[in-house]
Design a protein around this motif. Sequence first.
Motif, PDB file in Angstrom:
ATOM      1  N   PHE A   1       0.810  -1.219   0.000  1.00  0.00           N
ATOM      2  CA  PHE A   1       0.000   0.000   0.000  1.00  0.00           C
ATOM      3  C   PHE A   1       0.843   1.269   0.000  1.00  0.00           C
ATOM      4  N   ASN A   2       2.102   1.184  -0.412  1.00  0.00           N
ATOM      5  CA  ASN A   2       3.011   2.313  -0.264  1.00  0.00           C
ATOM      6  C   ASN A   2       4.167   2.164  -1.258  1.00  0.00           C
ATOM      7  N   PRO A   3       4.323   3.100  -2.196  1.00  0.00           N
ATOM      8  CA  PRO A   3       5.412   2.979  -3.172  1.00  0.00           C
ATOM      9  C   PRO A   3       6.794   2.891  -2.557  1.00  0.00           C
ATOM     10  N   VAL A   4       7.022   3.563  -1.430  1.00  0.00           N
ATOM     11  CA  VAL A   4       8.342   3.488  -0.810  1.00  0.00           C
ATOM     12  C   VAL A   4       8.616   2.071  -0.312  1.00  0.00           C
ATOM     13  N   VAL A   5       7.621   1.448   0.300  1.00  0.00           N
ATOM     14  CA  VAL A   5       7.777   0.061   0.739  1.00  0.00           C
ATOM     15  C   VAL A   5       8.044  -0.841  -0.464  1.00  0.00           C
ATOM     16  N   THR A   6       7.310  -0.614  -1.538  1.00  0.00           N
ATOM     17  CA  THR A   6       7.488  -1.416  -2.753  1.00  0.00           C
ATOM     18  C   THR A   6       8.870  -1.220  -3.354  1.00  0.00           C
ATOM     19  N   PHE A   7       9.359   0.006  -3.377  1.00  0.00           N
ATOM     20  CA  PHE A   7      10.692   0.254  -3.941  1.00  0.00           C
ATOM     21  C   PHE A   7      11.787  -0.387  -3.072  1.00  0.00           C
ATOM     22  N   VAL A   8      11.586  -0.403  -1.758  1.00  0.00           N
ATOM     23  CA  VAL A   8      12.563  -1.064  -0.893  1.00  0.00           C
ATOM     24  C   VAL A   8      12.501  -2.576  -1.084  1.00  0.00           C
ATOM     25  N   GLU A   9      11.311  -3.114  -1.311  1.00  0.00           N
ATOM     26  CA  GLU A   9      11.206  -4.536  -1.652  1.00  0.00           C
ATOM     27  C   GLU A   9      12.030  -4.835  -2.902  1.00  0.00           C
ATOM     28  N   ARG A  10      11.970  -3.926  -3.873  1.00  0.00           N
ATOM     29  CA  ARG A  10      12.769  -4.103  -5.098  1.00  0.00           C
ATOM     30  C   ARG A  10      14.260  -4.019  -4.773  1.00  0.00           C
ATOM     31  N   ALA A  11      14.639  -3.048  -3.967  1.00  0.00           N
ATOM     32  CA  ALA A  11      16.051  -2.879  -3.633  1.00  0.00           C
ATOM     33  C   ALA A  11      16.600  -4.076  -2.857  1.00  0.00           C
ATOM     34  N   LEU A  12      15.744  -4.738  -2.093  1.00  0.00           N
ATOM     35  CA  LEU A  12      16.157  -5.911  -1.329  1.00  0.00           C
ATOM     36  C   LEU A  12      16.084  -7.191  -2.154  1.00  0.00           C
ATOM     37  N   GLY A  13      15.637  -7.074  -3.408  1.00  0.00           N
ATOM     38  CA  GLY A  13      15.567  -8.231  -4.287  1.00  0.00           C
ATOM     39  C   GLY A  13      14.362  -9.120  -4.061  1.00  0.00           C
ATOM     40  N   MET A  14      13.341  -8.582  -3.388  1.00  0.00           N
ATOM     41  CA  MET A  14      12.154  -9.383  -3.110  1.00  0.00           C
ATOM     42  C   MET A  14      11.212  -9.440  -4.307  1.00  0.00           C
ATOM     43  N   ILE A  15      11.266  -8.429  -5.174  1.00  0.00           N
ATOM     44  CA  ILE A  15      10.453  -8.374  -6.383  1.00  0.00           C
ATOM     45  C   ILE A  15      11.304  -7.801  -7.504  1.00  0.00           C
ATOM     46  N   ASP A  16      10.836  -7.952  -8.751  1.00  0.00           N
ATOM     47  CA  ASP A  16      11.595  -7.402  -9.875  1.00  0.00           C
ATOM     48  C   ASP A  16      11.111  -5.987 -10.214  1.00  0.00           C
TER      49      ASP A  16
END
Length: 234
Positions: free
Chosen positions: A67-82
């Motif tokens: 529910f939050n682009p910042v959380v989503t971008f950190v998920e990307r940075a951590l390699g959790m999503i592409d």
Amino acid sequence: MKNVLARRATAEFIGTSLLVMAVVGSGVMASRLSPNDVGLQLLQNSLATGAALLALILALQPVSASFNPVVTFVERALGMIDTRTAAVLASAQVLGGLAGTVAANLMFGLDAVSFAARDRSGPGLWLAEVIATAGLLMVVFGTIRSGRADRVAFAVGGYIAAAYWFTSSTSFANPAVTIARTITDTFSGIAPASAPGFILAQLAGGVLGFALVRFLYPVPSASADAAADRKVLT
């Protein structure tokens, strides 16, 4: 995989929409029920938001509940999503937030879109957004990377309800919610001219939060890795 991404995007759209309805709608209700007590209005607004977050994360976490682009971008940075997934989910969050504001405005008999006039700008508020966002990321990913993903809903709901009170900005900590709140001239609104400063501060908080998560939790627990693997496959 397309079906999986569609499900996740839909969950993010619905979840962000309902979250913003809770923020904006409870703000309108609070201002009408307690018109002469701003402190009580904030209490009502913060409790409704924290409770909504708790419920929505519990319900949608098996699919997608950032529910939050910042959380989503950190998920990307951590390699959790592409990268593609991150872009789709962040777009769904922004669109969901805007839809949620329109719905909240209409539920309370207001114009569907009414640009906010409330100025929220200044170094103190920007600092508050950096701190609020970094703290949120530590709560989210600290809980997940220590193998307690089943407790994220309680951690996030409690943190946001508290952050309404200990930050001068009342803890937006979310670019999608910030954008959505520009189109409601109510208790929860933020003037469009104030939004860029908030969003930049939130992104800075995202960078800080990411660095803290990597430093404090350099290696996810085995249970966190297993949960991430299951999420990719569902």
